[in-house]
Design a protein around this motif. Structure first.
Motif, PDB file in Angstrom:
ATOM      1  N   GLU A   1      -3.941  -1.530  -9.945  1.00  0.00           N
ATOM      2  CA  GLU A   1      -5.102  -1.946  -9.063  1.00  0.00           C
ATOM      3  C   GLU A   1      -5.488  -3.215  -9.453  1.00  0.00           C
ATOM      4  O   GLU A   1      -5.928  -3.874  -8.128  1.00  0.00           O
TER       5      GLU A   1
ATOM      6  N   GLU B   1     -11.849   1.170  -6.788  1.00  0.00           N
ATOM      7  CA  GLU B   1     -10.526   1.577  -7.481  1.00  0.00           C
ATOM      8  C   GLU B   1     -10.334   1.018  -8.761  1.00  0.00           C
ATOM      9  O   GLU B   1      -9.936   1.926  -9.561  1.00  0.00           O
ATOM     10  N   GLU B   2     -10.624  -0.068  -9.194  1.00  0.00           N
ATOM     11  CA  GLU B   2     -10.566  -0.277 -10.572  1.00  0.00           C
ATOM     12  C   GLU B   2     -11.473   0.376 -11.469  1.00  0.00           C
ATOM     13  O   GLU B   2     -11.127   0.623 -12.395  1.00  0.00           O
TER      14      GLU B   2
ATOM     15  N   GLU C   1       1.022  -1.314   0.154  1.00  0.00           N
ATOM     16  CA  GLU C   1      -0.029   0.009  -0.188  1.00  0.00           C
ATOM     17  C   GLU C   1       0.811   1.161  -0.140  1.00  0.00           C
ATOM     18  O   GLU C   1       0.407   2.173  -0.643  1.00  0.00           O
TER      19      GLU C   1
ATOM     20  N   VAL D   1      -3.174  -5.358  -6.908  1.00  0.00           N
ATOM     21  CA  VAL D   1      -3.683  -4.999  -5.661  1.00  0.00           C
ATOM     22  C   VAL D   1      -4.974  -5.694  -5.494  1.00  0.00           C
ATOM     23  O   VAL D   1      -5.005  -6.389  -4.167  1.00  0.00           O
ATOM     24  N   THR D   2      -5.837  -5.870  -6.001  1.00  0.00           N
ATOM     25  CA  THR D   2      -7.075  -6.685  -6.036  1.00  0.00           C
ATOM     26  C   THR D   2      -6.464  -8.202  -5.641  1.00  0.00           C
ATOM     27  O   THR D   2      -7.073  -8.799  -4.852  1.00  0.00           O
TER      28      THR D   2
ATOM     29  N   GLU E   1      -3.784   5.474  -0.269  1.00  0.00           N
ATOM     30  CA  GLU E   1      -3.277   4.413  -0.200  1.00  0.00           C
ATOM     31  C   GLU E   1      -2.477   4.290   1.254  1.00  0.00           C
ATOM     32  O   GLU E   1      -2.376   3.176   1.702  1.00  0.00           O
TER      33      GLU E   1
ATOM     34  N   GLN F   1     -11.706  -2.228  -3.891  1.00  0.00           N
ATOM     35  CA  GLN F   1     -10.981  -2.652  -4.845  1.00  0.00           C
ATOM     36  C   GLN F   1     -11.771  -2.598  -6.171  1.00  0.00           C
ATOM     37  O   GLN F   1     -11.442  -1.981  -7.064  1.00  0.00           O
TER      38      GLN F   1
END
Length: 171
Positions: free
Chosen positions: A94, A130-131, A17, A97-98, A50, A127
Motif C-alpha cells: 500500500e 488503505e495504509e 491495481e 501504491v501510494t 482493487e 490510500q
C-alpha cells in the motif's frame, strides 16, 4: 485528450491495481489454507476493491477519449511463511501504491491537468485509508495474534467485513 505521460501512467496504474487484486487473492488463499476464513474474507474483499480501482481508472480514460492497453498481470511472488507475512507485505504494498498515485498526481500537476488531479483526489484519500487499515491489522496481530483466543476473535472480526462499492462514481 490527456498528456501522453499522464495517460501512460494511468494506463500502467490499471495494471498495478489488478496486480494488487491478485496479490490480495494470494493472501486470502494463504489464510484459508491456515484455517483463518475471516482473514480470507478480509483479503478477498480487498481484492475486489482493487479491481474496482482499476475499473474506475479504465472508465476515466475512456471518458477522456483515450485508448487503453491492457498489460499482462504478474504472478504475485510473495513468500508467505508466517501469519504476519501477508499483513506486513500488504502494508509495504500500500505504501508502494501510494507512491504510484502520488507520481501520477505530480505528472498531472506539472501539465496543469486539473480534471485528472480532481479524479485522483479520491485515490489520494483512499490510500490514506488503505495504509491505515494495513497498519491497524499489523498492530492487532501483534497484540492478539500469538494468543489462540485472541487470534480467533480477530479472525471473527475480519469475517464480518462486507464489501461496499467505492464512493467515487464516474457516470
Amino acid at each position: 485528450m490527456l498528456d501522453k505521460n499522464v495517460k501512460d501512467l494511468l494506463n500502467t496504474q490499471i495494471n498495478k491495481e489488478l496486480y494488487s487484486a491478485y496479490l490480495y487473492l494470494e493472501f486470502a488463499n494463504f489464510y484459508e489454507d491456515e484455517g483463518l476464513s475471516g482473514f480470507n474474507n478480509w483479503y478477498t474483499i480487498q481484492a475486489q476493491e482493487e479491481r474496482d480501482h482499476a475499473m474506475l481508472m479504465l472508465k476515466f480514460l475512456q471518458m477522456c477519449g483515450e485508448s487503453i492497453e491492457l498489460l499482462a498481470i504478474d504472478k504475485p511472488e510473495a513468500e508467505l511463511k508466517t501469519l504476519m507475512d501477508p499483513l506486513q507485505k500488504a502494508y509495504e504494498h500500500e505504501q508502494y501504491v501510494t507512491g504510484l498515485i502520488n507520481n501520477i498526481y505530480a505528472a498531472a500537476y506539472d501539465v496543469k491537468d486539473f480534471k485528472t488531479m480532481q479524479f485522483l483526489d479520491w485515490f489520494v484519500k483512499e490510500q490514506v485509508e488503505e495504509e491505515d487499515n494495513a497498519s491497524t491489522l499489523i498492530k492487532k496481530m501483534e497484540l492478539f495474534g500469538t494468543d489462540g483466543k485472541g487470534l480467533y476473535m480477530l479472525d471473527q472480526e475480519l469475517a464480518g467485513r462486507t464489501y461496499s462499492a467505492p464512493s467515487l462514481t464516474l457516470d
